[in-house]
Scaffold this motif. Sequence first.
Motif, PDB file in Angstrom:
ATOM      1  N   UNK A  79       0.797  -1.239   0.000  1.00  0.00           N
ATOM      2  CA  UNK A  79       0.000   0.000   0.000  1.00  0.00           C
ATOM      3  C   UNK A  79       0.824   1.280   0.000  1.00  0.00           C
ATOM      4  N   UNK A  80       1.975   1.276   0.702  1.00  0.00           N
ATOM      5  CA  UNK A  80       2.792   2.483   0.742  1.00  0.00           C
ATOM      6  C   UNK A  80       3.850   2.495  -0.361  1.00  0.00           C
ATOM      7  N   UNK A  81       3.908   1.436  -1.175  1.00  0.00           N
ATOM      8  CA  UNK A  81       4.810   1.394  -2.319  1.00  0.00           C
ATOM      9  C   UNK A  81       6.245   1.032  -2.015  1.00  0.00           C
ATOM     10  N   UNK A  82       6.524   0.508  -0.831  1.00  0.00           N
ATOM     11  CA  UNK A  82       7.910   0.197  -0.470  1.00  0.00           C
ATOM     12  C   UNK A  82       8.344  -1.205  -0.878  1.00  0.00           C
ATOM     13  N   UNK A  83       7.387  -2.064  -1.195  1.00  0.00           N
ATOM     14  CA  UNK A  83       7.705  -3.432  -1.583  1.00  0.00           C
ATOM     15  C   UNK A  83       6.946  -3.799  -2.854  1.00  0.00           C
ATOM     16  N   UNK A  84       7.536  -4.697  -3.616  1.00  0.00           N
ATOM     17  CA  UNK A  84       6.899  -5.244  -4.800  1.00  0.00           C
ATOM     18  C   UNK A  84       7.015  -6.763  -4.728  1.00  0.00           C
ATOM     19  N   UNK A 124       2.018  -4.840   6.131  1.00  0.00           N
ATOM     20  CA  UNK A 124       2.851  -5.929   6.627  1.00  0.00           C
ATOM     21  C   UNK A 124       2.397  -7.319   6.213  1.00  0.00           C
ATOM     22  N   UNK A 125       1.116  -7.527   6.035  1.00  0.00           N
ATOM     23  CA  UNK A 125       0.617  -8.867   5.743  1.00  0.00           C
ATOM     24  C   UNK A 125       0.105  -8.962   4.310  1.00  0.00           C
ATOM     25  N   UNK A 126       0.234 -10.154   3.740  1.00  0.00           N
ATOM     26  CA  UNK A 126      -0.234 -10.396   2.385  1.00  0.00           C
ATOM     27  C   UNK A 126      -0.620 -11.865   2.254  1.00  0.00           C
ATOM     28  N   UNK A 139       3.583 -12.703   6.646  1.00  0.00           N
ATOM     29  CA  UNK A 139       3.976 -11.450   7.277  1.00  0.00           C
ATOM     30  C   UNK A 139       5.356 -11.083   6.748  1.00  0.00           C
ATOM     31  N   UNK A 140       5.510  -9.865   6.230  1.00  0.00           N
ATOM     32  CA  UNK A 140       6.777  -9.468   5.617  1.00  0.00           C
ATOM     33  C   UNK A 140       7.925  -9.439   6.628  1.00  0.00           C
ATOM     34  N   UNK A 141       7.605  -9.374   7.923  1.00  0.00           N
ATOM     35  CA  UNK A 141       8.652  -9.308   8.944  1.00  0.00           C
ATOM     36  C   UNK A 141       9.268 -10.670   9.223  1.00  0.00           C
ATOM     37  N   UNK A 142       8.590 -11.739   8.815  1.00  0.00           N
ATOM     38  CA  UNK A 142       9.115 -13.084   9.032  1.00  0.00           C
ATOM     39  C   UNK A 142       8.609 -13.993   7.925  1.00  0.00           C
ATOM     40  N   UNK A 143       9.440 -14.185   6.921  1.00  0.00           N
ATOM     41  CA  UNK A 143       9.053 -14.978   5.764  1.00  0.00           C
ATOM     42  C   UNK A 143       9.578 -16.408   5.828  1.00  0.00           C
ATOM     43  N   UNK A 144      10.101 -16.812   6.978  1.00  0.00           N
ATOM     44  CA  UNK A 144      10.615 -18.173   7.101  1.00  0.00           C
ATOM     45  C   UNK A 144       9.502 -19.210   7.011  1.00  0.00           C
TER      46      UNK A 144
END
Length: 310
Positions: A79-84, A124-126, A139-144
């Motif tokens: 949403x904020x455009x920082x990740x693709x 953060x979530x997708x 969750x982008x903070x922990x993709x393990x």
Amino acid sequence: MGESKRDTKVELEVDHPKTFPKFLKSPHYLRAREEGYGFKNDTIRSKFYKNVSLRDIWVPEDTIGNSDHGAIFNVEFSPEGRLLLAACEKRSFLMFDPISQRLIKCIRRAHTDCVNCVRFLDTRSFVTCSDDATIALWDVRNLNEKLSSLKGHTNWVKSIEYHRPSGRLISSAFDDNVRIWNLNRYSHSGTHKSSIAIRVRNLTRMKLSPNGSKMVLSAIAGRLTVIHDLDLEYLASDLAEETGNIHLNRNRVERIKDFPEESNPLCISSLEVHPHGWALLSRYSEKYSRNEYTTVHDIQDDETQTHSKY
């Protein structure tokens, strides 16, 4: 189109002499136009095209160990455009920094089959959906590892959308079902609760307008439907055979038939909705040939339209 031809001698005058001999060949024409060598005395067009170019191209083969993801089926900005994020053919998805154009992470074995689509729920979530008939929450903070796996479909899951007004997740699959998921409610077995909202024969894709007021459904052979004034709470009951969609102030159904006269749509495999919900772009293959079409449909609300049962 019923228009008279212009003087071709005027149209073919260009500023760049080296381009002219090959100007009529489409690759050279496109290259010349990209570089701004258009028509004479058109300084605005020239300056515009000279400043429009690719900043960079990411080549997987140049990144050691990250070239086995296969085809990219879908991309989504946070949403904020920082990740693709990119959903990929070989059970994986990729995470990029769109500013630096660097690959941040490659998640292999995200599913046990092709990853078809990825959608952000917030910053953060997708979620991802796959041909393994499941949807995964991340969750982008922990993709393990994935936060949870949503199970309910019985065939390839091709579309996932987040309905922001209700906070619900909507998915469609080749089991012909559109499911609604409540991510905040769980069943006794600890899995997320879902319900079948619509069953559409030969369903191919589903899409929501950005504000959540419209749902678009495509199906074989060439069926395209828009549900206006979408209300998920009453969607299943309003479209049930018993009621016949009598509530015209919500979940109004419209069949889209404005395809080009020369085409016979069969499989509508791609949908995209205008940011304001004004138009719909569809990509489809023909019934009697190998031709493919991209068509823009007007789906603005029209109170005078005929309402029919889905």
